[in-house]
Design a protein around this motif. Structure first.
Motif, mmCIF file in Angstrom:
data_model
loop_
_atom_site.group_PDB
_atom_site.id
_atom_site.type_symbol
_atom_site.label_atom_id
_atom_site.label_comp_id
_atom_site.label_asym_id
_atom_site.label_seq_id
_atom_site.Cartn_x
_atom_site.Cartn_y
_atom_site.Cartn_z
ATOM 1 N N LYS A 74 50.903 26.189 38.014
ATOM 2 C CA LYS A 74 51.891 27.032 37.348
ATOM 3 C C LYS A 74 51.155 28.067 36.496
ATOM 4 O O LYS A 74 50.241 27.751 35.766
ATOM 5 N N TYR A 75 51.558 29.302 36.606
ATOM 6 C CA TYR A 75 50.967 30.339 35.766
ATOM 7 C C TYR A 75 51.974 31.465 35.688
ATOM 8 O O TYR A 75 52.800 31.634 36.586
ATOM 9 N N PRO A 76 51.946 32.228 34.580
ATOM 10 C CA PRO A 76 52.904 33.325 34.476
ATOM 11 C C PRO A 76 52.651 34.350 35.578
ATOM 12 O O PRO A 76 51.532 34.477 36.072
ATOM 13 N N LYS A 77 53.665 35.046 35.946
ATOM 14 C CA LYS A 77 53.539 36.025 37.007
ATOM 15 C C LYS A 77 52.483 37.079 36.682
ATOM 16 O O LYS A 77 52.392 37.556 35.564
ATOM 17 N N ILE A 78 51.691 37.398 37.679
ATOM 18 C CA ILE A 78 50.627 38.371 37.452
ATOM 19 C C ILE A 78 51.199 39.774 37.630
ATOM 20 O O ILE A 78 51.914 40.049 38.596
ATOM 21 N N ASP A 79 50.888 40.635 36.669
ATOM 22 C CA ASP A 79 51.299 42.021 36.810
ATOM 23 C C ASP A 79 50.153 42.786 37.473
ATOM 24 O O ASP A 79 49.140 43.084 36.838
ATOM 25 N N TYR A 80 50.330 43.073 38.747
ATOM 26 C CA TYR A 80 49.228 43.664 39.497
ATOM 27 C C TYR A 80 48.967 45.106 39.106
ATOM 28 O O TYR A 80 47.967 45.690 39.479
ATOM 29 N N GLN A 81 49.912 45.683 38.353
ATOM 30 C CA GLN A 81 49.723 47.071 37.931
ATOM 31 C C GLN A 81 48.977 47.162 36.611
ATOM 32 O O GLN A 81 48.627 48.242 36.154
ATOM 33 N N ALA A 82 48.748 46.005 35.969
ATOM 34 C CA ALA A 82 48.070 46.028 34.675
ATOM 35 C C ALA A 82 46.572 45.788 34.820
ATOM 36 O O ALA A 82 45.831 45.820 33.851
ATOM 37 N N ILE A 83 46.166 45.531 36.046
ATOM 38 C CA ILE A 83 44.754 45.200 36.264
ATOM 39 C C ILE A 83 43.973 46.445 36.652
ATOM 40 O O ILE A 83 44.467 47.301 37.377
ATOM 41 N N GLN A 248 42.341 36.721 33.482
ATOM 42 C CA GLN A 248 41.774 37.707 34.386
ATOM 43 C C GLN A 248 41.818 37.175 35.806
ATOM 44 O O GLN A 248 41.733 35.968 36.028
ATOM 45 N N LEU A 249 41.952 38.071 36.725
ATOM 46 C CA LEU A 249 42.120 37.658 38.112
ATOM 47 C C LEU A 249 40.825 37.794 38.899
ATOM 48 O O LEU A 249 40.132 38.795 38.799
ATOM 49 N N HIS A 250 40.520 36.772 39.633
ATOM 50 C CA HIS A 250 39.378 36.826 40.528
ATOM 51 C C HIS A 250 39.875 36.453 41.909
ATOM 52 O O HIS A 250 40.340 35.323 42.121
ATOM 53 N N ALA A 251 39.869 37.385 42.830
ATOM 54 C CA ALA A 251 40.347 37.092 44.177
ATOM 55 C C ALA A 251 39.260 37.506 45.155
ATOM 56 O O ALA A 251 39.130 38.670 45.494
#
Lengths: 481, 431
Positions: A74-83, A248-251
């Motif tokens: 579970k994690y809050p929705k990622i705002d892909y426009q803020a990255i 922070q996102l790491h993909a």
């Protein structure tokens, strides 16, 4: 306060060792994702036309995909426009050798315990260091070059070996494989590329070191390893990130191609910033890793020690296409505080007489949730294939959870598939045995956990095994069961 | 989510139509259950192709457009020969008949005294609606919408039902060919009983049965449930067995599945008391194009309980087997011991098995394990027997029988044990 509580208190207030950040002059793209950004990244990297098209088509697909929600995290929705999708440490000019690299960068890596210079002289490990999104230094290039081994940053590979990259990129993890792989395909900024020619045994361990430094950025790197017929390579990957309050996102995407008789060993020690004790901050680690044993008798072996990240979502997989090919997966996943991990593997048996082995050891402590999710699939043609899976979970404390979701799908009657799993805690009798012999509880736990994870740790190359053992002890310090 | 796609819209419309067609012929105190069931279906729909729980068993597809679900259920002609035969065979036992889901009191024979065993029709128990499990599964919701017949079987406190209770569920060709059954079993404190359920079809017509069994097992009670499924090759079956266990109770379930087109068994056990024991045994022998799916769930809520699970499958021809065993151990359920094992043997290259043993654990002081194997027969065991002069086919059958025997040996009723063993031997062609 009881002794236990004290130790717990001490531990939980312990800080993440790699939590510092350095003020590196960085070249950044504005936050947000759009076609322009994709073009911007591609232009920044001076990429050929085909690469840009590939990225754009990935972006198109990504736009029409939905973020998956089936995992047990579970994690809050990622705002892909803020990255921010691109951040590179500024360098005045292209570097020819290590000596020309920005001293500040070298210092950064020294702080991480990876001295690029020393590494060069002492340990005999070739390192490709990636900061934020860009590969900053690759060591030992010449030595490797003598044997025809190509080991360089991804952008360099695109420029210098386009035929190899073009042939293999996306062949194991197609662009539209999943949401995060599509995203990565569109915006990946760098990574490592490695090619081992026919019949060559790579003389040293190859290693990539990933570091997220800048704030608000995502890291999207791509690793492509091609092992030609009869070759061998052992590849290491390590990662850290500074301590920040936001997630922070790491993909990343890792692709491995093992041709006939080739063997690839891929080891990871993942130590991204896991967030603080209240679960604030930390890295979202959504990684797609997959290898294909394309030829007969090929072998791919994944070993991973997962101790970091706030949320981990990763399934290093093997497609066993060649006859007699072998896939292995060894994993230790440790979660503490509010960490969540959903990790496991997929073994897809296509060729005849293929073998796979899965050993997964999960350790949960604090308020963490640790899941093993795996699939063993035996296709109709995969005669006499064999799988053995073992996934054990260890629970430390009564606020955490351990979950197993093994999917086993068999379509061939000659296949032999075994799966076993256990969940338990560290026995009081085991601790008692140790304390009675003068080992305090803390060390007893470390001893028992190390013994429990030994089967996996033994598979790690020596340099990593030491680090992994230390990490294990560190992550679990104080969480006496 | 507003964009959610609803699958099986046709089935939902038919269910709505059905409710209005009932026209006052419905059991009044089940009205709320019907309304809630329908609301659940409208909101969630039937499982689509990607629904995790029904991924390998496409039930929505198997029943859509094949039945006239708007027409109220009729019992149809009774297979009198069969009934007479059954009565003769089980003389001295309690026998209940359900024809296409409709309880037939006239033909049923109750030998136990009313002190020992109380049987009421759903219509006569005004409290029945309280005993119906909520809608957590679309087919359970569908069952709640349709059910208009069934019984409440109650075993009073401290009573042991000496004679087993046999329930026969017979599907007959009556034009609509579908049935919905709901029976409720109430085992009061310290009671004991054996329930044996036989499911079979008369003739070869396309039929659909959606059944729910709810067991309420109170403190210290000991209940055994046996389920024998031999439906026709055109029969689609979905059954939900919901069990609720209170402290110190023992519940054992045995499921033997031999035939059917698509068979789906959901077994859900909620262990909500300390000192409970739950046993789940299953044996599925699939041949032809039969598709057998067993989903089990044990939810350990309280500490100090044990659960054991053993499911075995032998899959031949183009048949398909699915097994999904879930074990939940909640945070409070310390000192739980939960064991699960699933073994499968594939006899042909066109046979398939999908298995998913799933553990979800939130308590630390527990011992839980699962094991799962899939393979063909052990070559060495066959060699051992052949070295002793037993031919290959016979040797194979013997090993298969021994495998199935691991489940059969746990059957508590002697006559049933023999009957099941005979059926298995016949199937495996062992003399």
């Amino acid at each position: 306060m009881s002794n236990d509580d004290q130790i717990l208190e001490e531990f939980t207030s312990k800080e993440y060792e790699h939590g510092w950040s350095v003020d590196l002059d960085a070249d950044e793209a504005p936050a947000g994702l759009s076609e322009e950004i994709v073009r911007f990244i591609s232009a920044k990297k001076e990429e050929p036309e085909w690469m840009l098209e590939w990225r754009l088509s990935a972006y198109e697909r990504w736009k029409n995909m939905e973020e998956p929600d089936w995992s047990n995290v579970k994690y809050p929705k990622i705002d892909y426009q803020a990255i921010k999708y691109y951040s590179a440490p500024k360098q005045k000019k292209a570097v020819g050798s290590l000596d020309e690299v920005d001293p500040e960068l070298i210092e950064t890596f020294e702080k991480l315990g990876i001295s690029l210079n020393e590494q060069k002289r002492l340990t005999g490990v070739a390192v490709d260091a990636v900061i934020d999104s860009v590969s900053v230094a690759t060591t030992f290039k010449e030595t490797l070059g003598e044997r025809g081994i190509i080991f360089c940053s991804f952008s360099e590979a695109v420029k210098e070996h386009p035929e190899l990259v073009r042939k293999h990129l996306g062949s194991v993890v197609p662009v539209s494989d999943n949401y995060f792989s599509a995203l990565n395909s569109a915006v990946f900024s760098d990574g490592s590329f490695c090619y081992i020619p026919k019949g060559v045994r790579c003389p040293m361990e190859l290693s990539t070191y990933f570091r997220i430094n800048a704030a608000n950025t995502g890291q999207f790197e791509r690793t492509l390893i091609v092992a030609d017929e009869g070759s061998y390579v052992s590849y290491l990957e390590g990662c850290t990130a500074p301590q920040r309050d936001e997630n922070q996102l790491h993909a990343a995407v890792v692709e491995i191609i093992a041709e006939k008789d080739a063997e690839v060993k891929y080891s990871t020690v993942q130590n991204w910033y896991p967030g603080d004790k209240n679960g604030k901050g930390g890295i979202y680690n959504f990684v797609t890793k997959r290898g294909i044993c394309a030829g007969d008798h090929a072998k791919i072996s994944w070993t991973q020690v997962e101790t970091g990240s706030a949320v981990t979502w990763k399934y290093p997989s093997c497609i066993l296409k060649g006859d007699y090919s072998i896939g292995e997966f060894y994993s230790v996943a440790v979660t503490n505080n509010h960490q969540q991990a959903d990790t496991g593997t997929k073994m897809i048996h296509i060729g005849k007489n293929t073998k796979s082995r899965i050993v997964s050891k999960g350790i949960s402590a604090g308020y963490s949730q640790n899941s093993y999710r795996g699939q063993v699939q035996v296709m109709k043609r995969a005669e006499k294939s064999r799988n053995f899976s073992q996934c054990d979970s260890l629970l430390i404390g009564d606020q955490c959870g351990a979950h197993t979701f093994p999917y086993i799908d068999i379509e061939n009657s000659t296949a032999q598939v075994e799966h076993e799993a256990t969940t338990s805690k560290i026995g009081e009798d085991q601790i008692f045995y140790c304390t009675q012999r003068g080992i305090d509880e803390e060390n007893a736990v470390a001893l028992i956990v190390n013994g429990y994870a030994k089967e996996v740790l033994n598979k790690l190359p020596m340099e990593f095994a030491v680090e992994a053992q230390k990490l294990l002890a560190l992550t679990l310090e104080g969480s006496v069961g | 989510m507003s964009t959610k796609k609803i699958f099986g819209q046709e089935l939902i419309d038919q269910a709505e139509q059905y409710v209005s067609n009932l026209n006052g012929n419905a059991i009044a105190h089940l009205k709320d259950n019907r309304t809630q069931g329908l609301a659940y279906l409208k909101e969630n729909g039937f499982p689509g192709p990607k629904a995790e729980e029904y991924k390998f068993t496409r039930l929505t597809k198997a029943i859509s457009g094949k039945f006239d679900f708007a027409t109220p259920i009729a019992q149809g002609d009774l297979p009198m020969d069969k009934i007479a035969d059954i009565k003769k065979r089980h003389a001295g036992a309690n026998i209940l008949f359900f024809i296409n889901g409709v309880y037939n009191a006239e033909q049923s024979e109750i030998v136990s005294t009313a002190e020992e065993l109380r049987i009421d029709s759903l219509a006569d128990r005004a409290d029945a609606h309280e005993l119906i499990a909520e809608n957590s599964d679309p087919f359970q919701a569908q069952n709640n919408v349709y059910v208009n017949s069934g019984v409440v079987i109650e075993v009073p406190k401290n009573k042991k039902v000496a004679q087993p209770v046999l329930c026969y569920y017979i599907s007959v060709d009556n034009g609509v060919n579908y049935g919905f059954v709901k029976n409720i079993y109430l085992a009061n404190e310290s009671s004991q009983a054996d329930f044996v359920h036989f499911h079979f079809s008369e003739g070869n017509a396309k039929t659909f049965v959606n059944e729910t069994k709810n067991y309420l097992v109170k403190a210290n009670a000991n209940i055994k449930l046996y389920k024998v499924q031999e439906e026709s090759e055109n029969a689609v079956y979905v059954g939900n067995t919901n069990v609720y266990q209170e402290k110190d109770s023992v519940f054992s379930s045995f499921v033997f599945t031999f035939d059917g087109e698509v068979v789906r068994n959901n077994l859900n056990i909620r262990v909500d008391g300390q000192g409970c024991e739950s046993n789940m045994y299953g044996l599925y022998l699939a041949k032809g194009k039969t598709h057998i799916d067993n989903h089990t769930l044990v939810d350990h809520i309280q500490p100090n309980c044990n659960s054991n699970e053993l499911y075995k499958g032998i899959i031949a021809d183009q048949a398909k087997g699915v097994f999904n065993g879930k074990i939940f151990v909640r945070q409070a359920a310390q000192k739980t011991n939960a064991f699960q094992s699933n073994g499968n043997i594939l006899l042909s290259d066109n046979a398939t098995i999908h298995t998913k043993p799933q553990l979800e654990i939130w308590a630390d002081d527990v011992k839980c394990s699962h094991g799962c194997t899939t393979g063909q027969l052990d070559e060495e065991a066959i060699f051992y027997l052949r070295a002793r002069g037993i031919d290959k086919d016979k040797a194979k059958s013997m090993i298969l029988l021994a495998n199935a025997g691991e489940v059969i040996e746990h059957i508590g009723l002697g006559w049933l044990k023999m009957e099941i063993a005979d059926k298995v031997m016949e199937r495996l062609q062992v003399d």
